[in-house]
Each structure stands twice: as structure tokens, then as C-alpha cells.
Design a protein around this motif. Structure first.
Motif, PDB file in Angstrom:
ATOM      1  N   ALA A  88      42.849  53.592  28.871  1.00  0.00           N
ATOM      2  CA  ALA A  88      42.697  53.793  30.308  1.00  0.00           C
ATOM      3  C   ALA A  88      41.389  53.213  30.836  1.00  0.00           C
ATOM      4  O   ALA A  88      41.340  52.756  31.985  1.00  0.00           O
ATOM      5  N   THR A  89      40.363  53.224  30.033  1.00  0.00           N
ATOM      6  CA  THR A  89      39.070  52.733  30.509  1.00  0.00           C
ATOM      7  C   THR A  89      38.827  51.283  30.096  1.00  0.00           C
ATOM      8  O   THR A  89      38.783  50.389  30.937  1.00  0.00           O
ATOM      9  N   VAL A  90      38.703  51.041  28.800  1.00  0.00           N
ATOM     10  CA  VAL A  90      38.359  49.706  28.304  1.00  0.00           C
ATOM     11  C   VAL A  90      39.508  48.721  28.534  1.00  0.00           C
ATOM     12  O   VAL A  90      39.299  47.610  29.024  1.00  0.00           O
ATOM     13  N   GLY A  91      40.718  49.123  28.184  1.00  0.00           N
ATOM     14  CA  GLY A  91      41.866  48.233  28.351  1.00  0.00           C
ATOM     15  C   GLY A  91      42.099  47.847  29.797  1.00  0.00           C
ATOM     16  O   GLY A  91      42.325  46.672  30.115  1.00  0.00           O
ATOM     17  N   THR A  92      42.020  48.819  30.690  1.00  0.00           N
ATOM     18  CA  THR A  92      42.207  48.533  32.107  1.00  0.00           C
ATOM     19  C   THR A  92      41.077  47.661  32.633  1.00  0.00           C
ATOM     20  O   THR A  92      41.323  46.724  33.403  1.00  0.00           O
ATOM     21  N   ALA A  93      39.853  47.945  32.230  1.00  0.00           N
ATOM     22  CA  ALA A  93      38.719  47.127  32.675  1.00  0.00           C
ATOM     23  C   ALA A  93      38.873  45.676  32.217  1.00  0.00           C
ATOM     24  O   ALA A  93      38.603  44.744  32.988  1.00  0.00           O
ATOM     25  N   MET A  94      39.325  45.479  30.977  1.00  0.00           N
ATOM     26  CA  MET A  94      39.526  44.116  30.484  1.00  0.00           C
ATOM     27  C   MET A  94      40.621  43.401  31.271  1.00  0.00           C
ATOM     28  O   MET A  94      40.457  42.236  31.636  1.00  0.00           O
ATOM     29  N   ALA A  95      41.714  44.085  31.522  1.00  0.00           N
ATOM     30  CA  ALA A  95      42.814  43.471  32.263  1.00  0.00           C
ATOM     31  C   ALA A  95      42.389  43.116  33.689  1.00  0.00           C
ATOM     32  O   ALA A  95      42.714  42.034  34.192  1.00  0.00           O
ATOM     33  N   VAL A  96      41.639  44.012  34.322  1.00  0.00           N
ATOM     34  CA  VAL A  96      41.155  43.751  35.689  1.00  0.00           C
ATOM     35  C   VAL A  96      40.178  42.580  35.688  1.00  0.00           C
ATOM     36  O   VAL A  96      40.236  41.710  36.569  1.00  0.00           O
ATOM     37  N   LEU A  97      39.282  42.530  34.716  1.00  0.00           N
ATOM     38  CA  LEU A  97      38.307  41.445  34.643  1.00  0.00           C
ATOM     39  C   LEU A  97      38.997  40.099  34.428  1.00  0.00           C
ATOM     40  O   LEU A  97      38.666  39.110  35.099  1.00  0.00           O
ATOM     41  N   VAL A  98      39.948  40.042  33.518  1.00  0.00           N
ATOM     42  CA  VAL A  98      40.672  38.788  33.277  1.00  0.00           C
ATOM     43  C   VAL A  98      41.423  38.358  34.533  1.00  0.00           C
ATOM     44  O   VAL A  98      41.418  37.173  34.899  1.00  0.00           O
ATOM     45  N   THR A  99      42.030  39.306  35.232  1.00  0.00           N
ATOM     46  CA  THR A  99      42.757  38.984  36.463  1.00  0.00           C
ATOM     47  C   THR A  99      41.795  38.500  37.547  1.00  0.00           C
ATOM     48  O   THR A  99      42.111  37.568  38.294  1.00  0.00           O
ATOM     49  N   ALA A 100      40.616  39.090  37.637  1.00  0.00           N
ATOM     50  CA  ALA A 100      39.617  38.661  38.621  1.00  0.00           C
ATOM     51  C   ALA A 100      39.123  37.246  38.306  1.00  0.00           C
ATOM     52  O   ALA A 100      38.994  36.408  39.214  1.00  0.00           O
ATOM     53  N   VAL A 101      38.872  36.962  37.036  1.00  0.00           N
ATOM     54  CA  VAL A 101      38.444  35.613  36.639  1.00  0.00           C
ATOM     55  C   VAL A 101      39.547  34.613  36.962  1.00  0.00           C
ATOM     56  O   VAL A 101      39.283  33.511  37.458  1.00  0.00           O
ATOM     57  N   TRP A 102      40.787  34.986  36.716  1.00  0.00           N
ATOM     58  CA  TRP A 102      41.926  34.122  37.050  1.00  0.00           C
ATOM     59  C   TRP A 102      41.970  33.862  38.550  1.00  0.00           C
ATOM     60  O   TRP A 102      42.227  32.735  38.983  1.00  0.00           O
ATOM     61  N   GLY A 103      41.717  34.885  39.357  1.00  0.00           N
ATOM     62  CA  GLY A 103      41.711  34.719  40.814  1.00  0.00           C
ATOM     63  C   GLY A 103      40.659  33.716  41.257  1.00  0.00           C
ATOM     64  O   GLY A 103      40.928  32.831  42.090  1.00  0.00           O
ATOM     65  N   VAL A 104      39.462  33.816  40.709  1.00  0.00           N
ATOM     66  CA  VAL A 104      38.392  32.867  41.029  1.00  0.00           C
ATOM     67  C   VAL A 104      38.788  31.466  40.563  1.00  0.00           C
ATOM     68  O   VAL A 104      38.556  30.471  41.269  1.00  0.00           O
ATOM     69  N   MET A 105      39.402  31.390  39.402  1.00  0.00           N
ATOM     70  CA  MET A 105      39.858  30.113  38.860  1.00  0.00           C
ATOM     71  C   MET A 105      40.893  29.463  39.788  1.00  0.00           C
ATOM     72  O   MET A 105      40.841  28.254  40.046  1.00  0.00           O
TER      73      MET A 105
END
Length: 123
Positions: A88-105
Motif C-alpha cells: 500500500a505504501t511503497v508499491g503504490t508510491a513506485m507506481a505513482v512515480l513511474v506514471t508521473a515520469v511517464w507523464g512528463v516523458m
């Protein structure tokens, strides 16, 4: 323990959306720029790659095993609660971060395509 499950689940969902978007784009007339199905393919690739690397790391440390229940944390309730908290914490944070980086990309890629198209039309 099982933080890789969250990005992997998001990757499966994104892959299904990507396939549906690809069918829709194939039926429609071609548009300028990068198609959304291509952008979704980038996201699913990032998520799958990250999940595979994390899963390998967890296998390396003995947290994932090739026999049921596969996750060693599921052998006792105390470890299971800790595993769910990590997801719930680490896994969700990683998924959100990867999605945010993808958005910037995607924003950067669209800007590059637009700039290149403007340079071609200016000549």
C-alpha cells in the motif's frame, strides 16, 4: 516483500487499455503526433520492466519462492500485514512515480514532435 505486485497490476491494466486504444486508433483516421496507444505502450513497458526487476530482487533475497504461497510473508499473519502495508505504501508510491515520469516523458515527446513539425513547415 511484494511491492512489485502493485506496478505489475497497473501494467496489466494499462496493457489492456493500450490494446483497446490501438483497435480504436486503427479504425479511426490517422492523426498528427504520437498516438496514445504508443504512449501507453511506453508506460506498460516502464511498469513491466520495473516490476520484473523488483521481483528478481525479491527472489534474490528469498522473499519470493517457487512454491505455494510464493510470497514468504504469507506464511504467518504478522508478516502478511507487513507485506500488505508495504504494498500500500511503497508499491503504490513506485507506481505513482513511474506514471508521473511517464507523464512528463509524454509531454516532452509531444513538445519535440510539435517543434519538429513547426520547423518542417517553416522551411
Amino acid at each position: 516483500m511484494a511491492c512489485f505486485v502493485v506496478p505489475a497490476a497497473e501494467a496489466v491494466i494499462v496493457k489492456a487499455i493500450e490494446k483497446a486504444e490501438n483497435k480504436k486508433e486503427t479504425a479511426a483516421s490517422p492523426k498528427k503526433g504520437i498516438p496514445m496507444s504508443v504512449k501507453l505502450k511506453w508506460l506498460s513497458g516502464l511498469l513491466i520492466g520495473g516490476a520484473v526487476l523488483l521481483a528478481f530482487e525479491h527472489v534474490w533475497h528469498g522473499e519470493v519462492v517457487p512454491w505455494f504461497p510464493f510470497l514468504t510473508a504469507m506464511n504467518n499473519p504478522g508478516d502478511t500485514a507487513e507485506m500488505l502495508h508495504e504494498m500500500a505504501t511503497v508499491g503504490t508510491a513506485m507506481a505513482v512515480l513511474v506514471t508521473a515520469v511517464w507523464g512528463v516523458m509524454c509531454i516532452a515527446a509531444d513538445a519535440i514532435v510539435k517543434r519538429t513539425a513547426n520547423e518542417v513547415h517553416a522551411e
